[in-house]
Design a protein around this motif. Structure first.
Motif, PDB file in Angstrom:
ATOM      1  N   ASP A 182      18.924 -15.358  23.628  1.00  0.00           N
ATOM      2  CA  ASP A 182      18.777 -14.851  22.400  1.00  0.00           C
ATOM      3  C   ASP A 182      17.903 -15.909  21.805  1.00  0.00           C
ATOM      4  O   ASP A 182      16.777 -15.450  20.972  1.00  0.00           O
ATOM      5  CB  ASP A 182      19.577 -14.134  21.788  1.00  0.00           C
TER       6      ASP A 182
ATOM      7  N   ARG B 202      14.705 -16.651  23.324  1.00  0.00           N
ATOM      8  CA  ARG B 202      13.692 -15.627  23.079  1.00  0.00           C
ATOM      9  C   ARG B 202      13.133 -15.423  21.872  1.00  0.00           C
ATOM     10  O   ARG B 202      11.843 -15.330  21.403  1.00  0.00           O
ATOM     11  CB  ARG B 202      14.480 -14.121  23.719  1.00  0.00           C
ATOM     12  N   THR B 203      13.920 -15.551  20.815  1.00  0.00           N
ATOM     13  CA  THR B 203      13.689 -15.588  19.186  1.00  0.00           C
ATOM     14  C   THR B 203      12.751 -16.800  18.834  1.00  0.00           C
ATOM     15  O   THR B 203      11.753 -16.273  18.087  1.00  0.00           O
ATOM     16  CB  THR B 203      15.012 -15.696  18.501  1.00  0.00           C
TER      17      THR B 203
ATOM     18  N   MET C 201       9.155 -15.890  19.365  1.00  0.00           N
ATOM     19  CA  MET C 201       8.738 -14.709  18.695  1.00  0.00           C
ATOM     20  C   MET C 201       7.795 -15.046  17.587  1.00  0.00           C
ATOM     21  O   MET C 201       7.863 -15.856  17.151  1.00  0.00           O
ATOM     22  CB  MET C 201       9.756 -13.929  18.302  1.00  0.00           C
TER      23      MET C 201
ATOM     24  N   GLU D  40       7.223  -9.988  15.453  1.00  0.00           N
ATOM     25  CA  GLU D  40       8.196  -9.581  16.318  1.00  0.00           C
ATOM     26  C   GLU D  40       9.485  -9.841  15.956  1.00  0.00           C
ATOM     27  O   GLU D  40      10.439  -8.985  16.137  1.00  0.00           O
ATOM     28  CB  GLU D  40       7.678 -10.544  17.640  1.00  0.00           C
ATOM     29  N   LYS D  41       9.578 -10.783  15.070  1.00  0.00           N
ATOM     30  CA  LYS D  41      11.184 -11.047  14.618  1.00  0.00           C
ATOM     31  C   LYS D  41      11.468  -9.982  13.739  1.00  0.00           C
ATOM     32  O   LYS D  41      12.656  -9.378  13.719  1.00  0.00           O
ATOM     33  CB  LYS D  41      11.103 -12.413  13.979  1.00  0.00           C
TER      34      LYS D  41
ATOM     35  N   GLU E  71      10.618  -6.795  13.570  1.00  0.00           N
ATOM     36  CA  GLU E  71      10.594  -5.489  14.474  1.00  0.00           C
ATOM     37  C   GLU E  71      12.296  -5.576  15.335  1.00  0.00           C
ATOM     38  O   GLU E  71      12.823  -4.729  15.289  1.00  0.00           O
ATOM     39  CB  GLU E  71       9.612  -5.470  15.615  1.00  0.00           C
ATOM     40  N   GLU E  72      12.342  -6.944  15.725  1.00  0.00           N
ATOM     41  CA  GLU E  72      13.766  -7.160  16.409  1.00  0.00           C
ATOM     42  C   GLU E  72      14.943  -6.946  15.481  1.00  0.00           C
ATOM     43  O   GLU E  72      15.935  -6.428  15.617  1.00  0.00           O
ATOM     44  CB  GLU E  72      13.925  -8.401  16.917  1.00  0.00           C
TER      45      GLU E  72
ATOM     46  N   LEU F 266      15.271  -3.300  14.976  1.00  0.00           N
ATOM     47  CA  LEU F 266      15.932  -2.689  16.106  1.00  0.00           C
ATOM     48  C   LEU F 266      17.431  -2.804  16.151  1.00  0.00           C
ATOM     49  O   LEU F 266      18.228  -1.986  16.478  1.00  0.00           O
ATOM     50  CB  LEU F 266      15.344  -3.102  17.379  1.00  0.00           C
ATOM     51  N   GLN F 267      17.685  -4.129  15.749  1.00  0.00           N
ATOM     52  CA  GLN F 267      19.192  -4.382  15.869  1.00  0.00           C
ATOM     53  C   GLN F 267      19.950  -3.669  14.768  1.00  0.00           C
ATOM     54  O   GLN F 267      21.102  -3.171  14.881  1.00  0.00           O
ATOM     55  CB  GLN F 267      19.456  -5.889  15.906  1.00  0.00           C
TER      56      GLN F 267
END
Length: 629
Positions: free
Chosen positions: A584, A587-588, A591, A595-596, A598-599, A602-603
């Motif tokens: 994670d 991947r972060t 970003m 994108e961060k 949006e993540e 989502l979380q």
């Protein structure tokens, strides 16, 4: 009274006219001297036919003189030959189901031959190793063939040395001798074949041996079947082995209410029954012996199994009135023991009881038997007549008593009446027994059994054998295992506990029978046997301890393995979580800011859904179970 009472020979003109020209004077003298001063009905009816070249099937009550009815024609036939039987050729054969009956026939024959001078001169040679002298006139040379006393090789050696022409044998030993190439039974020499107690021969499973014997003998011969009861199996044998036989049936007719009634037992024999619980049978036997007006010289007590005899021979003397001795006899005794015990009973001069099985039920002519008691009714109803027939022989008065359990077994009386064997309840002497008598007898037996574990073993084995025999009764509607009173039986046998057997699976009674026994210290009198038991007991305990320790070790190992397994699972989960966080983070880091954002949204949405699901009682890992209708 019997309407067919035998008359003296000289007062029976018809029999005298037929037999006087046919029989030599020495034979008539022998019959008279041997105690047969009068011709019995079976002899009067049989001799003219069997001596006159006819096959015969003779059915007559026990003790009616069947043995002489076939011995006289055989001896007569062999002595009427024009010249002596050729060496190693057999002229006649008598087949018997048991060694005791064969030996008895042989003894009667030897007594008969003592009156024939030429044959009597040869008899002493048959007892030694010297060859018998050859004769120019016909003689009878017998040989007894029974297992246990001699080997097959000894039998053949006797045959080769003395060349007997009359064989008296059991089926198995006869098959072995006839299989020798030195033994000859050609049509030119062989005269007569007799099957004594023919139905018993088939009941004991001798059919294959009989078929071999019949196939090795010439068809042109005279054959006689003798029995107290002719069964369907014997009828089959008649069709195979006899040619147009004459059927001779000698029965007793009793006057009852002005009507002549056929019976299959001698008129001098009183047949009665006693209804007693199993626990009171042995006390009833003791009371019967004690209350008889005349003490019986010889008595026979029948049990259903060899193992039962082995047990009761030790405990029954405790209950008998003073002065009675007991002799055991059954088919599993070694041959020498059987011969010794049978002769001991035969020659006893004091009141003696023969404790036996159906081994002694057939054909044996034991003098002075006054009483027969059947503690166990026989599995085969035909054996009932033969057992009782050991008493009341040759006109002598006798008493036969069978003991039945209360209830369904009482139907056995009606069952025997249909078979023309009527019985009456025993009224004299009176035989009163009570449960107190049963308790006292059981206590005496148990006190004896506690002195030696070997008696306990015999009791267990005997009881199991008895139960199997009871289950094998042919009259299954009368003798039913499910109707038995097991507690009463256990007391009657003096058992210390009931044995493990299938018949007791559904019985919810007290299997310890109220007895408290220290089984570890219950010892054998025999020191060697006790030492072996204790060694085995120690080994069993050691083996049990080892098994227990191994079981505990296995459980501990399993528990340790379970703990280690879960510890490893925790480690795996921890490593998995670290790898997830690392992925994670990687991947972060790649970003963009958009994108961060949006993540994170989502979380946050996933977190809210989980909270709602938990509030509704659902789990995160609920599985899909299909669509709703």
């Amino acid at each position: 009274m019997a309407s067919t009472k035998a008359a003296p020979v000289k007062k029976n003109p018809r029999a005298w006219d037929v037999l006087t020209p046919a029989l030599p004077e020495w034979t008539l003298d022998a019959v008279s001297t041997m105690g047969f001063a009068q011709m019995t009905p079976v002899q009067t009816a049989t001799l003219p036919h069997f001596m006159g070249n006819k096959d015969v099937v003779v059915e007559a009550v026990t003790g009616s003189g069947k043995t002489l009815a076939f011995l006289i024609p055989i001896v007569h036939r062999l002595l009427r030959l024009e010249e002596p039987t050729k060496r190693h050729h057999v002229g006649a054969i008598i087949i018997s189901p048991t060694r005791e009956l064969a030996a008895q026939i042989h003894t009667v024959l030897l007594s008969l031959l003592e009156f024939h001078a030429a044959s009597a001169e040869i008899l002493p040679y048959l007892k030694g190793d010297e060859k018998r002298p050859l004769t120019t006139e016909p003689v009878v040379v017998p040989q007894l063939l029974v297992g246990g006393t001699t080997t097959t090789a000894q039998d053949l050696s006797f045959f080769m040395r003395h060349s007997p022409n009359l064989l008296i044998s059991s089926p198995g030993r006869l098959v072995e001798l006839l299989g020798s190439p030195h033994v000859h039974c050609p049509q030119s020499s062989f005269e007569m074949l007799v099957l004594d107690e023919a139905d018993r021969l088939l009941d004991l499973g001798f059919k294959p041996d009989l078929q071999k014997i019949l196939s090795s003998l010439p068809k042109q011969r005279r054959t006689g079947l003798f029995s107290a009861s002719v069964s369907e199996a014997v009828s089959e044998l008649i069709r195979v082995g006899l040619r147009n036989p004459v059927k001779i049936e000698v029965k007793v007719k009793m006057k009852g209410g002005g009507v002549l009634e056929d019976r299959r037992t001698p008129a001098s024999l009183q047949m009665s029954y006693l209804v007693k619980p199993a626990s009171q049978k042995l006390p009833a036997l003791a009371k019967l012996l004690e209350n008889l007006s005349v003490r019986p010289q010889k008595s026979i007590v029948f049990l259903s199994a060899c193992a039962s005899v082995d047990y009761f021979q030790h405990v029954l003397p405790l209950l008998l009135p003073p002065g009675f001795s007991l002799v055991p006899l059954h088919g599993k005794h070694p041959a020498k023991v059987r011969e010794k015990n049978f002769n001991k009973f035969l020659t006893s001069v004091s009141p003696t009881i023969l404790l036996t099985t159906d081994l002694a039920a057939r054909g044996l002519d034991i003098p002075q038997v006054d009483l027969v008691v059947q503690i166990d009714a026989p599995s085969d109803p035909k054996a009932f007549i033969h057992r009782n027939g050991r008493a009341g022989r040759a006109g002598r008065k006798g008493l036969a008593v069978v003991m039945l359990h209360p209830g369904r077994e009482e139907d056995y009386v009606r069952f025997l009446e249909v078979r023309k064997t009527p019985m009456k309840p025993l009224e004299r002497p009176e035989v009163p027994t009570s449960e107190e008598d049963a308790d006292a007898a059981a206590e005496k037996i148990r006190e004896l059994v506690k002195t030696d574990r070997a008696l306990y073993d015999k009791a267990q084995k005997g009881f199991v054998s008895w139960a199997r025999s009871y289950a094998a009764h042919q009259a299954t509607s009368i003798f039913r295992v499910q109707d038995l009173d097991w507690a009463s039986l256990g007391k009657g046998w003096g058992l210390l506990r009931m044995p493990k057997m299938p018949e007791l699976k559904k019985w919810d009674g007290d299997k310890s029978l109220g007895q408290s026994i220290d089984w570890d210290n219950f010892a054998y009198k025999d020191k060697a046997r006790e030492d072996a038991r204790r060694e085995a007991l120690t080994a069993d305990k050691s083996e049990f301890a080892e098994k227990k320790a191994a079981e505990l070790k296995r459980k501990k190992r399993n528990n340790e393995a379970w703990s280690a397994k879960h510890e490893q699972e925790d480690v795996r989960l921890e490593k998995r979580e670290k790898r997830r966080k690392k992925r994670d983070a990687e991947r972060t880091s790649k970003m963009t800011e958009e994108e961060k954002n949006e993540e994170m949204e989502l979380q946050d949405m996933i977190r809210k859904i989980r909270e709602r699901n938990q509030a509704n009682g659902k789990k995160d890992d609920d599985e899909f179970e299909g669509f709703d209708d």
